[in-house]
Design an enzyme around this catalytic site. Structure first.
Site, PDB file in Angstrom:
ATOM      1  N   ASP A  92     -23.240  -2.976  13.493  1.00 40.89           N
ATOM      2  CA  ASP A  92     -23.525  -1.643  13.803  1.00 40.89           C
ATOM      3  C   ASP A  92     -23.900  -1.076  12.347  1.00 40.89           C
ATOM      4  OD1 ASP A  92     -22.320  -2.703  16.377  1.00 40.89           O
ATOM      5  OD2 ASP A  92     -21.958  -0.600  16.718  1.00 40.89           O
ATOM      6  N   HIS A 135     -15.459   2.040   7.028  1.00 41.32           N
ATOM      7  CA  HIS A 135     -15.466   0.913   7.869  1.00 41.32           C
ATOM      8  C   HIS A 135     -15.950  -0.429   6.788  1.00 41.32           C
ATOM      9  CE1 HIS A 135     -15.224   2.844  11.616  1.00 41.32           C
ATOM     10  NE2 HIS A 135     -16.429   3.529  11.498  1.00 41.32           N
ATOM     11  N   ASP A 172     -11.748  11.245  10.985  1.00 40.47           N
ATOM     12  CA  ASP A 172     -13.002  10.606  11.666  1.00 40.47           C
ATOM     13  C   ASP A 172     -12.587   9.920  13.090  1.00 40.47           C
ATOM     14  OD1 ASP A 172     -15.941   9.310  10.983  1.00 40.47           O
ATOM     15  OD2 ASP A 172     -15.013   8.416  12.536  1.00 40.47           O
ATOM     16  N   HIS A 174     -13.116   7.174  14.551  1.00 43.47           N
ATOM     17  CA  HIS A 174     -13.348   5.734  14.282  1.00 43.47           C
ATOM     18  C   HIS A 174     -12.173   5.377  13.436  1.00 43.47           C
ATOM     19  CE1 HIS A 174     -17.361   6.772  15.374  1.00 43.47           C
ATOM     20  NE2 HIS A 174     -17.161   5.603  16.266  1.00 43.47           N
ATOM     21  N   TYR A 305     -22.086  13.142  14.761  1.00 41.21           N
ATOM     22  CA  TYR A 305     -23.346  12.810  14.946  1.00 41.21           C
ATOM     23  C   TYR A 305     -23.833  13.932  15.818  1.00 41.21           C
ATOM     24  CZ  TYR A 305     -21.578   8.825  12.863  1.00 41.21           C
ATOM     25  OH  TYR A 305     -21.019   7.733  11.880  1.00 41.21           O
TER      26      TYR A 305
HETATM   27  C1  LIG Z   1     -18.606   6.543   9.824  1.00 40.81           C
HETATM   28  C2  LIG Z   1     -18.238   6.172  11.260  1.00 40.81           C
HETATM   29  O1  LIG Z   1     -16.962   6.130  11.438  1.00 40.81           O
HETATM   30  O2  LIG Z   1     -18.706   7.442  12.092  1.00 40.81           O
HETATM   31  N1  LIG Z   1     -19.130   5.225  11.896  1.00 40.81           N
HETATM   32  C3  LIG Z   1     -19.082   4.903  13.182  1.00 40.81           C
HETATM   33  C4  LIG Z   1     -19.908   3.671  13.673  1.00 40.81           C
HETATM   34  C5  LIG Z   1     -19.846   3.448  15.211  1.00 40.81           C
HETATM   35  C6  LIG Z   1     -20.331   2.178  15.294  1.00 40.81           C
HETATM   36  N2  LIG Z   1     -20.697   2.199  16.833  1.00 40.81           N
HETATM   37  C7  LIG Z   1     -21.848   2.736  17.307  1.00 40.81           C
HETATM   38  C8  LIG Z   1     -21.907   2.365  18.918  1.00 40.81           C
HETATM   39  C9  LIG Z   1     -23.157   3.427  19.402  1.00 40.81           C
HETATM   40  N3  LIG Z   1     -22.654   4.067  20.620  1.00 40.81           N
HETATM   41 ZN   LIG Z   2     -16.675   7.878  12.866  1.00 34.25          ZN
END
Ligand SMILES: CC(O)(O)NCCCCNCCCN
Ligand SMILES: [Zn+2]
Length: 667
Positions: A92, A135, A172, A174, A305
């Site tokens: 990703d 990440h 965040d 995630h 996002y």
């Molecule tokens: C910096 C962060 O933590 O926002 N990175 C998030 C990565 C997400 C990866 N999966 C995406 C799947 C799409 N639906």
């Molecule tokens: Zn994130």
């Protein structure tokens, strides 16, 4: 000292060059829209804009391996096919000929921020960067991240400035597994992360992200994972975790520096988080962390996002760093069941590591776990009502955060003649006409009081009027009789139609019953005399065995009672009274004064009794927006005090559900 802002449009100059649904949301506009909103709101002009710089190899190698760095160094010269090939080995994430350059700038920005804060050039600051970092791991890019900006910043702060303890808060949506792996055996770095988890069903689908992963060896207890097992979490859920978990532990840890992995995909409208917390929540999350480490806070952008909520959340964060009044949070409905289950599990997992949790009697004897098999269908946090089709994140709408206006005067004071007015405060001039108040004063409040008392009280009323008109943010009064003044103030404000006074009374003293009955005043009194009264929904007596001198007990009452009550009550005025002989230590008093500015647009009125004259300076300093000094690492509070506070919470949580920390046992 000011607030640093670090941004450079060079970091917008890379993007996804091929089709990859997993990465298409990570676009350059994230940065341009965020910075543009700061400019439009006049916030960049108020910040100290620092230049970015490229991190050098040695700094990147604080976290990453040589082989990984060497590999990334090759990417600028790669063809499109090579870049695609190179990207396949990671998850990703995507590469671009210019992403290595931008990744060095992102790390360099975080280090510039750390330098300016730790060298005392600025109070705090924010770095708007991409690619994000939390990440990325020692030898792997992941989740749009190339180098771990915040992890490198923490190692850099330790190595260059000898910082002893660093708190990293990752809001965040995630899990920043890269940060966790970097510090899991390091007791000098406390990593806190909440993240969408859904019983491991959500990316990055790691068992390592669950609540029972607490750190290893020396680092046990210094890694806190809060899994969100449902989507649709709201402001109440976030505040509950701050009040009942993060803040008590953070104060016990007593960090010298706070780093924030400031991802805003935890806000409403974000396609990744699918949460419902509004952008103004970040004003409060930021503020609640600013009373730690004497305000030394560095926020580094991670995810986010939805360009609308991202921009609003960034503005809310920077405005708070600048010291603007906080927007009141309305309709806090309390945490949902899933949050309470997660909260209970995390508190239980960390109970042995943190003395603030040791006596938490709310943790049941029976083992609770959220590791149950995922129930059929995940639904929203409160099980989507049948038939109500859920809006997609992008379709979500929410009110624009309210304007946060700084009153022309920050702190006004009423002091007896002969008491010096603290710097930067405005003394209410004695020529202040007593006019409108005199009659009411004479008739309603002070039958036989001397003229001095009448004059003082009329000036205190003027402070309140000026706060109501937003002419001043807060006020401080040194009066002859704090208890009498307190009673008059409550009566005076209660006369207003929609007024709600949050009265925080530190020390012994009688609160007249009529103050408590009308529901227009919520009273929390922290004292040592055990008058055995049960209190009521609007009167919360916190009796500490050793009284207000017991910093740990006081702190526990502040986080697990005062803050949740204040948020849910959402007062129009905070009245903080220091009763004579309370015994509360100045730093605890200052911390309390600081935290209470979370409410009522910062409209706090502090009453001190004349023989507490020495408190005027320290109190004014906080009212002016200076950070409170650290309390030091807090020992465990007395068992009986902790149990008394828990008994209070369990009695009150039916009326005030932000006090909840466990899921009710019934079905
Ligand atoms: C910096 C962060 O933590 O926002 N990175 C998030 C990565 C997400 C990866 N999966 C995406 C799947 C799409 N639906
Ligand atoms: Zn994130």
């Amino acid at each position: 000292m000011g607030t640093a802002l670090i941004y450079d449009e060079e970091m917008t100059k890379y993007k996804l060059l091929w089709v990859d649904p997993a990465c298409k949301i990570e676009v350059p506009e994230r940065l341009t829209v965020s910075h543009g909103a700061l400019v439009r709101n006049g916030l960049t002009d108020r910040c100290i804009c620092l230049p970015v710089r490229e991190a050098v190899d040695a700094e990147i190698l604080l976290v990453h391996s040589e082989e990984y760095l060497e590999a990334v160094k090759q990417t600028p010269h790669m063809t499109l096919e090579d870049l695609k090939e190179f990207t396949l080995q990671y998850g990703d994430v995507y590469f671009h000929p210019n992403i290595y350059h931008c990744a060095k700038l992102a790390v360099g920005s975080a280090l510039q921020l750390v330098d300016s804060v730790l060298m005392g050039k600025v109070k705090n600051g924010m770095a708007l960067v991409r690619p994000p970092g939390h990440h990325s791991m020692r030898s792997a890019a992941n989740g749009f991240c190339v180098f771990n900006n915040v992890a490198i910043a923490a190692q850099y702060a330790k190595q260059k400035y000898g910082v002893k303890r660093i708190l990293i808060v990752d809001w965040d949506i995630h899990h920043g597994q890269g940060v966790q792996y970097c510090f899991e055996d390091d007791p000098s770095v406390l990593y806190f992360s909440w993240h969408r988890y859904e019983h491991q069903k959500f990316w990055p689908n790691l068992k390592d992200s669950d609540y029972d992963i607490v750190g290893k060896g020396e680092g046990a207890g210094f890694n806190i994972n809060v899994p969100w097992n449902k989507v649709g979490m709201e402001n109440s859920d976030y505040l509950s975790v701050f009040c009942h978990l993060l803040l008590p532990i953070a104060y016990e840890f007593c960090p010298d520096l706070v780093l924030v992995c400031a991802g805003f995909d935890s806000a409403i409208g974000d396609p990744e988080g699918e949460m419902c917390a509004t952008p103004d929540i970040f004003a409060h999350l930021t503020y609640l962390l600013m009373n730690l480490a004497e305000g030394k806070l560095c926020a580094v952008l991670e995810g986010g996002y939805n360009l609308t909520s991202l921009a609003q959340s960034v503005c809310q964060t920077v405005q708070t760093l600048l010291g603007d009044p906080l927007p009141p949070l309305t309709n806090l409905t309390g945490p949902c069941r899933s949050t309470l289950e997660s909260l209970q599990c995390v508190r239980a997992a960390h109970r042995q590591h943190w003395s603030c949790l040791r006596h938490a009697v709310d943790l049941p004897t029976f083992e609770i776990s959220t590791k149950r098999i995922k129930l059929s269908g995940e639904g929203n946090k409160d099980e989507a009502e049948v038939g109500e089709e859920q809006k997609s994140p992008e379709e979500k709408i929410w009110p624009e955060p309210p304007k946060r206006i700084c009153p022309p005067v920050c702190s006004a004071v009423v002091l007896p003649d002969g008491v010096v007015c603290p710097d930067a405060c405005e003394r209410l001039s004695s020529s202040e006409d007593l006019g409108p108040h005199l009659l009411t004063l004479k008739n309603d409040f002070l039958k036989d009081a001397d003229d001095g008392a009448v004059t003082a009280l009329s000036r205190v009323f003027s402070l309140i009027d000026k706060m109501k008109n937003n002419e001043i943010r807060n006020g401080l009064a040194l009066v002859g009789d704090a208890a009498m003044t307190m009673t008059c103030v409550v009566q005076y404000v209660a006369a207003e139609v929609d007024s709600r006074v949050f009265l925080v009374c530190v020390g012994n003293g009688n609160i007249p019953s009529h103050v408590i009955e009308d529901g227009k005043t919520l009273v929390v009194q922290i004292k040592d005399e055990d008058t055995e009264e049960q209190g009521s929904k609007y009167y919360v007596p916190v009796c500490l065995k050793k009284g207000c001198t017991d910093t740990s007990g006081f702190a526990q009452a502040m986080f697990s009672l005062l803050l949740p009550l204040g948020y849910q009550y959402n007062p129009s005025l905070v009245l903080l009274v220091r009763m004579p002989g309370s015994g509360v230590c100045d730093i605890m008093w200052q911390q309390l004064t600081g935290l209470l500015q979370s409410f009522a647009h910062g409209h706090t009125l502090v009453l001190l009794q004349e023989d507490d004259k020495a408190c005027v300076g320290p109190t004014a300093s906080i009212l002016l927006g200076n950070p409170a000094p650290p309390l030091g690492q807090l020992p465990a509070s007395l068992k009986e005090d902790a149990e008394a506070v828990e008994r209070l919470r369990s009695r009150l949580q039916a009326d005030w559900n932000l006090l909840l920390t466990t899921a009710p046992e019934n079905g």
